[in-house]
Scaffold this active site. Structure first.
Site, short mmCIF file in Angstrom:
data_model
loop_
_atom_site.label_atom_id
_atom_site.label_comp_id
_atom_site.label_asym_id
_atom_site.label_seq_id
_atom_site.Cartn_x
_atom_site.Cartn_y
_atom_site.Cartn_z
N GLU A 27 -2.30 -43.79 74.84
CA GLU A 27 -2.84 -43.15 73.69
C GLU A 27 -2.73 -43.91 72.29
OE1 GLU A 27 -4.98 -41.49 72.11
OE2 GLU A 27 -4.52 -39.56 72.43
N ASP A 28 -3.52 -44.06 71.50
CA ASP A 28 -3.33 -44.76 70.23
C ASP A 28 -2.24 -43.99 69.24
OD1 ASP A 28 -4.95 -42.56 69.62
OD2 ASP A 28 -6.41 -43.44 68.39
N ASP A 78 -0.29 -37.36 66.44
CA ASP A 78 -0.02 -37.01 64.98
C ASP A 78 0.51 -35.47 65.28
OD1 ASP A 78 -0.61 -36.15 62.59
OD2 ASP A 78 -2.56 -36.75 62.28
N PHE A 100 -2.17 -41.44 56.76
CA PHE A 100 -3.43 -41.83 57.54
C PHE A 100 -3.55 -43.41 57.64
CE2 PHE A 100 -7.78 -42.34 58.76
CZ PHE A 100 -7.86 -41.32 59.51
N VAL A 101 -3.52 -43.80 58.94
CA VAL A 101 -3.63 -45.36 59.31
C VAL A 101 -4.98 -45.63 59.88
CG1 VAL A 101 -1.20 -45.83 59.45
CG2 VAL A 101 -2.42 -44.98 61.44
N ARG A 119 -12.31 -49.43 63.42
CA ARG A 119 -12.03 -49.71 64.65
C ARG A 119 -11.63 -51.14 65.18
NH1 ARG A 119 -11.42 -44.53 67.11
NH2 ARG A 119 -13.28 -43.13 66.91
#
Ligand code: IMP
Length: 179
Positions: free
Chosen positions: A100-101, A104, A153-154, A166
């Site tokens: 997963e990236d 959160d 937020f990134v 992206r």
């Protein structure tokens, strides 16, 4: 600095540092799954860059599969999960690592873990490039974490802001006043 739509982002983790950490994670996975022929499941879209860099460094026999879920709109997590592309292969009795990236709120990952467990894998672990520990609302085990980051937020390195960014090779964080 990059501008995406209404927001400005500062460089946060350069690609070179990301790749160092990806190498460390892949070394660990190569050792721990040496004889297990694991199935890596990349969660699209956000993890495509991390998954590609990680898999290039995995030297053991393994399978790579993809699934797509959607739980995010703009910069607010909706907590909803939608499975758009299902698993192409059986994971029953297999050693599975979800790639997963970012975790959160962890709502997405906790639901994904529940769904995948129903397929009766021999083991199930998570490899996430990024984790916002402060934002996590579910107590889930994250065995492989690239970077713990603050609740901001990134974008970049596979992660998007409203579909953009992206393709940026480095990771950027939103400027304070924009968050
Ligand atoms: P969670 O369910 O709140 O853990 O959200 C997980 C998903 O939200 C990730 O797979 C990302 O697609 C997206 N997401 C969460 N935080 C960010 C961020 O800072 N930038 C871009 N996408 C994010």
């Amino acid at each position: 600095m990059v501008q995406i739509k209404d927001k400005q982002f500062d460089i946060y983790i350069p690609e070179s540092r990301i790749l160092e950490r990806v190498s460390e994670l892949s070394n660990q996975l190569n050792q721990e799954y040496a004889t297990k022929e694991p199935v890596f499941i990349s969660v699209l879209n956000g993890s495509f860059m991390f998954a590609a860099d990680l898999m290039k460094r995995i030297s053991i026999a393994c399978h790579i599969s993809f699934m797509r879920v959607s739980s995010y709109e703009s910069t607010q997590s909706t907590g909803k999960i939608t499975e758009i592309i299902g698993l192409q292969e059986s994971i029953k009795g297999r050693h599975v690592v979800i790639v997963e990236d970012i975790v959160d709120t962890a709502l997405t990952m906790s639901q994904l873990l529940v769904q995948l467990k129903q397929h009766e894998p021999a083991s199930l672990e998570v490899a996430t490039l990024l984790c916002k520990r402060e934002a996590m609302q579910k107590d889930i085990k994250l065995k492989y974490v690239g970077f713990d980051i603050p609740n901001a937020f990134v974008v970049g390195y596979g992660l998007d802001y409203d579909g953009l960014g992206r393709n940026l090779p480095d990771l950027y964080v939103v400027k304070e006043e924009d968050f």
